[in-house]
Enzyme design. Structure first.
Site, PDB file in Angstrom:
ATOM      1  N   GLU A   1     -46.902  33.442  35.469  1.00 29.35           N
ATOM      2  CA  GLU A   1     -46.359  32.472  36.427  1.00 29.35           C
ATOM      3  C   GLU A   1     -45.973  33.150  37.741  1.00 29.35           C
ATOM      4  OE1 GLU A   1     -45.596  32.928  33.266  1.00 29.35           O
ATOM      5  OE2 GLU A   1     -44.614  31.197  32.370  1.00 29.35           O
TER       6      GLU A   1
ATOM      7  N   CYS B   1     -40.662  31.936  30.971  1.00 28.25           N
ATOM      8  CA  CYS B   1     -39.457  32.720  30.671  1.00 28.25           C
ATOM      9  C   CYS B   1     -38.386  32.450  31.728  1.00 28.25           C
ATOM     10  CB  CYS B   1     -39.786  34.212  30.601  1.00 28.25           C
ATOM     11  SG  CYS B   1     -39.939  35.006  32.209  1.00 28.25           S
TER      12      CYS B   1
ATOM     13  N   CYS C   1     -39.120  33.656  35.311  1.00 28.22           N
ATOM     14  CA  CYS C   1     -40.126  32.827  35.990  1.00 28.22           C
ATOM     15  C   CYS C   1     -39.524  31.496  36.421  1.00 28.22           C
ATOM     16  CB  CYS C   1     -41.341  32.615  35.095  1.00 28.22           C
ATOM     17  SG  CYS C   1     -42.333  34.116  34.928  1.00 28.22           S
TER      18      CYS C   1
HETATM   19  N1  THU Z   1     -45.282  36.195  29.584  1.00 30.19           N
HETATM   20  C1  THU Z   1     -45.776  35.431  30.607  1.00 30.19           C
HETATM   21  O1  THU Z   1     -46.756  35.790  31.257  1.00 30.19           O
HETATM   22  N2  THU Z   1     -45.127  34.287  30.890  1.00 30.19           N
HETATM   23  C2  THU Z   1     -44.031  33.821  30.231  1.00 30.19           C
HETATM   24  O2  THU Z   1     -43.401  32.865  30.661  1.00 30.19           O
HETATM   25  C3  THU Z   1     -43.620  34.461  28.978  1.00 30.19           C
HETATM   26  C4  THU Z   1     -44.127  35.850  28.799  1.00 30.19           C
HETATM   27  C5  THU Z   1     -45.957  37.451  29.294  1.00 30.19           C
HETATM   28  C6  THU Z   1     -45.160  38.672  29.665  1.00 30.19           C
HETATM   29  C7  THU Z   1     -45.763  39.702  28.738  1.00 30.19           C
HETATM   30  O3  THU Z   1     -46.925  40.237  29.359  1.00 30.19           O
HETATM   31  C8  THU Z   1     -46.176  38.907  27.512  1.00 30.19           C
HETATM   32  O4  THU Z   1     -46.221  37.543  27.923  1.00 30.19           O
HETATM   33  C9  THU Z   1     -45.232  39.050  26.324  1.00 30.19           C
HETATM   34  O5  THU Z   1     -43.924  38.790  26.701  1.00 30.19           O
END
Ligand code: THU
Length: 159
Positions: free
Chosen positions: A74, A111, A114
């Protein structure tokens, strides 16, 4: 005294219930997910943003051997968008996440970091961004603004 905060979200039963525009966004996020660089978590995430000019910008998570140096899909996507289209509003953001090679159906929400980053651009453009989140199949959840994902949000009004 105890108080309650309510948040709103929509549940979309599946891909076939999306509008044509939403399907394009899902497809863009799904394709972007193929470019995830996640050799450490093996959790691949794709993100697509629909701009007010109709363009779709996409990105994926990019990890790093120094773990905190990596970035979620994101933020990769919205920072690139804001850097290249500083005056174009973001209308919708679609995120799709799942462990690599797995077919899962639990929607993966953005998360906390984000959510905070998305909030900044809602404030900047003075308009909400619809947030869709999903896994590779199954239900798709949608909120009309990131504020529904981030009650008690911190923004510049406190500074
Ligand atoms: N991740 C994302 O790209 N977006 C999120 O909202 C949750 C987590 C990624 C970060 C990391 O590369 C992997 O997912 C595991 O946490």
């Amino acid at each position: 005294m105890q108080k309650e905060i309510k948040i709103n979200f929509h549940v979309i039963a599946g891909y076939s219930d999306l509008t044509e525009t939403e399907k394009k966004l899902f497809d863009a996020a799904s394709n972007a997910r193929k470019n995830a660089y996640a050799p450490y978590s093996h959790f691949d995430v794709g993100c697509a943003v629909l701009l007010e000019n109709g363009e779709i910008v996409s990105g994926s998570n990019q990890e790093n051997a120094a773990y905190p140096s990596g970035l979620c899909a994101e933020r990769t996507t919205i920072f690139w968008t804001a850097a290249n289209y500083p005056d174009v509003k973001m209308k919708k953001l679609f995120v799709i996440g799942a462990p690599e090679e797995a077919v899962t159906s639990v929607p993966i929400p953005p998360c906390g970091a984000c959510r905070q980053a998305i909030l900044e651009y809602e404030a900047k453009q003075k308009e909400g961004i619809e947030i869709y989140f999903a896994s590779v199949e199954g239900e798709i959840f949608k909120t009309e603004s990131v504020r529904d994902l981030l009650p008690f949000s911190f923004d510049s009004s406190f500074l």
